[in-house]
Design a protein around this motif. Structure first.
Motif, PDB file in Angstrom:
ATOM      1  N   ALA A 232      70.295  55.898 -69.679  1.00 28.21           N
ATOM      2  CA  ALA A 232      69.429  55.899 -68.635  1.00 28.21           C
ATOM      3  C   ALA A 232      68.978  57.465 -68.274  1.00 28.21           C
ATOM      4  O   ALA A 232      67.904  57.963 -67.625  1.00 28.21           O
ATOM      5  N   GLY A 233      69.661  58.545 -68.870  1.00 28.93           N
ATOM      6  CA  GLY A 233      69.364  59.875 -68.787  1.00 28.93           C
ATOM      7  C   GLY A 233      69.916  60.438 -67.254  1.00 28.93           C
ATOM      8  O   GLY A 233      69.586  61.668 -67.026  1.00 28.93           O
ATOM      9  N   LEU A 234      70.773  59.703 -67.152  1.00 30.72           N
ATOM     10  CA  LEU A 234      71.460  60.148 -65.448  1.00 30.72           C
ATOM     11  C   LEU A 234      72.844  61.087 -65.668  1.00 30.72           C
ATOM     12  O   LEU A 234      73.255  61.715 -64.834  1.00 30.72           O
ATOM     13  N   VAL A 235      73.325  60.795 -67.006  1.00 27.94           N
ATOM     14  CA  VAL A 235      74.319  61.728 -67.489  1.00 27.94           C
ATOM     15  C   VAL A 235      74.087  62.371 -68.708  1.00 27.94           C
ATOM     16  O   VAL A 235      73.440  61.744 -69.700  1.00 27.94           O
ATOM     17  N   HIS A 236      74.678  63.436 -69.062  1.00 29.48           N
ATOM     18  CA  HIS A 236      74.233  64.283 -70.255  1.00 29.48           C
ATOM     19  C   HIS A 236      75.597  64.160 -71.049  1.00 29.48           C
ATOM     20  O   HIS A 236      76.581  64.462 -70.739  1.00 29.48           O
ATOM     21  N   PRO A 237      75.337  64.131 -72.298  1.00 30.00           N
ATOM     22  CA  PRO A 237      76.446  64.033 -73.360  1.00 30.00           C
ATOM     23  C   PRO A 237      76.851  65.489 -73.413  1.00 30.00           C
ATOM     24  O   PRO A 237      76.124  66.660 -73.320  1.00 30.00           O
ATOM     25  N   THR A 238      78.537  65.778 -73.309  1.00 28.13           N
ATOM     26  CA  THR A 238      78.857  67.102 -73.540  1.00 28.13           C
ATOM     27  C   THR A 238      78.442  67.334 -74.764  1.00 28.13           C
ATOM     28  O   THR A 238      78.281  68.907 -75.193  1.00 28.13           O
ATOM     29  N   LYS A 239      78.607  66.422 -75.830  1.00 32.23           N
ATOM     30  CA  LYS A 239      78.229  66.971 -77.233  1.00 32.23           C
ATOM     31  C   LYS A 239      77.588  65.594 -77.731  1.00 32.23           C
ATOM     32  O   LYS A 239      77.900  64.450 -77.431  1.00 32.23           O
ATOM     33  N   GLY A 240      76.786  65.904 -79.029  1.00 35.60           N
ATOM     34  CA  GLY A 240      76.062  64.708 -79.566  1.00 35.60           C
ATOM     35  C   GLY A 240      74.836  64.296 -78.889  1.00 35.60           C
ATOM     36  O   GLY A 240      74.304  65.266 -78.006  1.00 35.60           O
ATOM     37  N   SER A 241      73.967  63.246 -79.222  1.00 35.66           N
ATOM     38  CA  SER A 241      72.634  63.065 -78.725  1.00 35.66           C
ATOM     39  C   SER A 241      72.586  61.634 -78.676  1.00 35.66           C
ATOM     40  O   SER A 241      73.033  60.749 -79.188  1.00 35.66           O
ATOM     41  N   VAL A 242      71.656  61.431 -77.481  1.00 37.50           N
ATOM     42  CA  VAL A 242      71.426  59.837 -77.152  1.00 37.50           C
ATOM     43  C   VAL A 242      69.781  59.848 -77.071  1.00 37.50           C
ATOM     44  O   VAL A 242      69.167  60.697 -76.859  1.00 37.50           O
ATOM     45  N   THR A 243      69.391  58.961 -78.031  1.00 32.59           N
ATOM     46  CA  THR A 243      67.944  58.666 -78.048  1.00 32.59           C
ATOM     47  C   THR A 243      67.512  57.333 -77.608  1.00 32.59           C
ATOM     48  O   THR A 243      68.461  56.420 -78.096  1.00 32.59           O
TER      49      THR A 243
ATOM     50  N   ARG B 132      63.896  62.754 -67.784  1.00 29.37           N
ATOM     51  CA  ARG B 132      62.598  62.283 -68.065  1.00 29.37           C
ATOM     52  C   ARG B 132      62.301  61.050 -68.838  1.00 29.37           C
ATOM     53  O   ARG B 132      61.308  60.520 -69.072  1.00 29.37           O
ATOM     54  N   ILE B 133      63.417  60.375 -69.079  1.00 30.23           N
ATOM     55  CA  ILE B 133      63.352  59.067 -69.889  1.00 30.23           C
ATOM     56  C   ILE B 133      63.072  57.845 -69.003  1.00 30.23           C
ATOM     57  O   ILE B 133      62.895  56.690 -69.450  1.00 30.23           O
ATOM     58  N   ALA B 134      62.781  58.081 -67.751  1.00 30.97           N
ATOM     59  CA  ALA B 134      62.863  57.126 -66.590  1.00 30.97           C
ATOM     60  C   ALA B 134      61.919  56.312 -66.968  1.00 30.97           C
ATOM     61  O   ALA B 134      61.713  54.990 -66.733  1.00 30.97           O
ATOM     62  N   GLY B 135      60.586  56.556 -67.718  1.00 29.37           N
ATOM     63  CA  GLY B 135      59.514  55.671 -68.123  1.00 29.37           C
ATOM     64  C   GLY B 135      59.888  54.683 -69.156  1.00 29.37           C
ATOM     65  O   GLY B 135      59.149  53.819 -69.292  1.00 29.37           O
ATOM     66  N   GLU B 136      60.882  55.050 -70.009  1.00 28.12           N
ATOM     67  CA  GLU B 136      61.287  54.002 -70.916  1.00 28.12           C
ATOM     68  C   GLU B 136      62.168  53.165 -70.528  1.00 28.12           C
ATOM     69  O   GLU B 136      62.468  52.312 -71.171  1.00 28.12           O
ATOM     70  N   VAL B 137      62.840  53.461 -69.571  1.00 23.26           N
ATOM     71  CA  VAL B 137      64.216  52.645 -68.998  1.00 23.26           C
ATOM     72  C   VAL B 137      64.127  52.109 -67.614  1.00 23.26           C
ATOM     73  O   VAL B 137      63.848  52.981 -66.787  1.00 23.26           O
ATOM     74  N   ALA B 138      64.430  50.835 -67.458  1.00 20.70           N
ATOM     75  CA  ALA B 138      64.516  50.522 -66.158  1.00 20.70           C
ATOM     76  C   ALA B 138      66.033  50.119 -65.606  1.00 20.70           C
ATOM     77  O   ALA B 138      66.722  49.553 -66.750  1.00 20.70           O
ATOM     78  N   TYR B 139      66.605  50.963 -65.181  1.00 24.94           N
ATOM     79  CA  TYR B 139      68.245  50.994 -64.823  1.00 24.94           C
ATOM     80  C   TYR B 139      68.416  50.265 -63.528  1.00 24.94           C
ATOM     81  O   TYR B 139      67.891  50.778 -62.480  1.00 24.94           O
ATOM     82  N   LEU B 140      69.313  49.358 -63.666  1.00 29.75           N
ATOM     83  CA  LEU B 140      69.890  48.833 -62.409  1.00 29.75           C
ATOM     84  C   LEU B 140      71.347  49.286 -62.160  1.00 29.75           C
ATOM     85  O   LEU B 140      72.233  49.059 -62.881  1.00 29.75           O
ATOM     86  N   SER B 141      71.582  49.766 -60.948  1.00 24.61           N
ATOM     87  CA  SER B 141      72.753  50.338 -60.806  1.00 24.61           C
ATOM     88  C   SER B 141      73.725  49.449 -60.335  1.00 24.61           C
ATOM     89  O   SER B 141      73.522  48.395 -59.814  1.00 24.61           O
ATOM     90  N   GLU B 142      75.069  49.748 -60.432  1.00 26.07           N
ATOM     91  CA  GLU B 142      76.245  48.814 -60.115  1.00 26.07           C
ATOM     92  C   GLU B 142      76.127  49.037 -58.502  1.00 26.07           C
ATOM     93  O   GLU B 142      76.933  48.047 -57.769  1.00 26.07           O
ATOM     94  N   LEU B 143      75.774  50.037 -57.758  1.00 29.91           N
ATOM     95  CA  LEU B 143      75.958  50.550 -56.460  1.00 29.91           C
ATOM     96  C   LEU B 143      74.768  49.698 -55.888  1.00 29.91           C
ATOM     97  O   LEU B 143      73.781  49.435 -56.399  1.00 29.91           O
ATOM     98  N   ASP B 144      74.868  49.751 -54.247  1.00 31.93           N
ATOM     99  CA  ASP B 144      73.949  49.423 -53.612  1.00 31.93           C
ATOM    100  C   ASP B 144      72.828  50.600 -53.458  1.00 31.93           C
ATOM    101  O   ASP B 144      73.162  51.386 -52.834  1.00 31.93           O
TER     102      ASP B 144
END
Lengths: 127, 234
Positions: free
Chosen positions: B52-63, B72-84
């Protein structure tokens, strides 16, 4: 959940099995239209991809055919449907025999047991 | 367009004192419903937040969908949190309007349709909704988006069986697998199993298994639960 599934067989195979039973019982008939993939998915409580696989499998077995833009239909071929009935019967019997054999029953005992139970259920009027 | 909706390449995520994700590489195919399973604390939420782009990898890449997952990935991803995460002072209807303003791909008409499917009252404030109804509203918000990837962190947790059933039904009815991929983490494995195409098992920050559900049942003759036990024990 709308339907429950056994754990040791792929869900698509179980749905194929169910549809075949409905065919043999006459609840589904030659030429009947099957629900759309999504409707069937919602009815069965499974993923639409699974239903796609079910319909593909029915087509492969020539039990159903997809007509472009119209949907998926049960085959019109009566002979194929009679075959399905026969296949389902044989499958049940093969499983039954395997189970009995597994428990150590011999062929004569099995035939005798089945005959007896059929006579009993006839007497009770269940069959 | 690549075949994969998600790609992790040698991803490490360190939190102070621990490696939450420990050198993980995998790809997820498009158009599937994918379950993310594993014990508490195994790294499921971190994996989802990385996508969801909310956490950044310490190393490596996430696409995701071919783009690097960042804020800025929010347009590609609908994220439902476990929190209220609902604003307590908004009604269900206002929450929908608010989200429609946030996301270009939010389909308001669909949201209203799902609202009636889920039998949610439009004019009740979020703070007055039961936990089950807040759960439904959160799902509604995720399913109303046309994002290529829908991420759901524990959408079934803590809800009663009837609500879980409605949520699973709405997943089947309202996701478009021709264009979307769903990834959900869950402990309710038996209930989720009929709607899942594949599962990814996580343990101690690593992927310890990944397979099609049909394969697990067909080839191995196992229920998802038994497969998990076997996979986790290795």
């Amino acid at each position: 959940m709308s339907q429950s599934f056994k754990t040791n067989q792929p869900i698509y195979a179980q749905i194929v099995g169910r549809l075949c039973r409905q065919l043999v019982r006459g609840e589904l008939q030659a030429g009947d239209k099957l629900p759309s993939v999504r409707d069937m998915a919602v009815q069965s409580g499974v993923n639409p991809n699974t239903i796609q696989r079910v319909y593909a499998e029915l087509e492969r077995q020539e039990i159903a055919e997809t007509r472009r833009g119209l949907g998926t239909f049960i085959t019109e071929s009566k002979s194929r449907l009679r075959q399905v009935r026969e296949e389902l019967k044989n499958e049940q019997i093969v499983n039954f025999i395997a189970d009995m054999k597994d428990m150590g029953f011999g062929p004569d005992e099995i035939v005798e047991g089945v005959r007896k139970e059929l006579a009993n259920s006839k007497e009770r009027g269940d069959y | 367009m690549s075949d994969h909706i998600v790609e992790f390449k040698n991803v490490i995520k360190k939190y102070p004192g621990q490696n939450a994700i420990d050198n993980v590489s995998f790809v997820l195919p498009r158009g599937k419903m994918i379950g993310l399973v594993g014990p508490n604390g195994s790294g499921k939420s971190t994996i989802i937040k990385l996508m969801a782009g909310l956490v950044h990898p310490t190393k490596g890449s996430v696409t995701v969908n071919g783009k690097t997952a960042n804020r800025r990935i929010a347009g590609e991803v609908a994220y439902l949190s476990e929190l209220d995460v609902l604003y307590p002072f908004f009604t269900a209807k206002e929450t929908i309007g608010f989200n429609a303003g946030l996301f270009d791909d939010f389909d308001q008409e669909k949201a209203l349709e799902i609202m009636s499917f889920m039998q949610l009252e439009p004019d009740k404030k979020a703070k007055n909704l039961s936990k089950g109804n807040r759960g439904r509203l959160k799902i509604l918000l995720a399913l109303s988006r046309q994002a290529p990837l829908i991420l759901m962190d524990e959408p079934l947790a803590g809800l009663d069986p009837l609500v879980r059933d409605i949520i699973i039904k709405s997943l089947i009815t309202y996701t478009n697998l021709d264009e979307q991929t769903v990834l959900m983490s869950t402990h309710e494995v038996a209930e989720a199993e009929p709607v899942l195409d594949m599962v990814v098992a996580v343990r101690d920050g690593q992927i310890c298994g990944m397979d099609d559900v049909d394969n697990i049942r067909g080839k191995h003759g196992l229920s998802l639960m038994d497969w998990m036990k076997e996979t986790m024990a290795k």
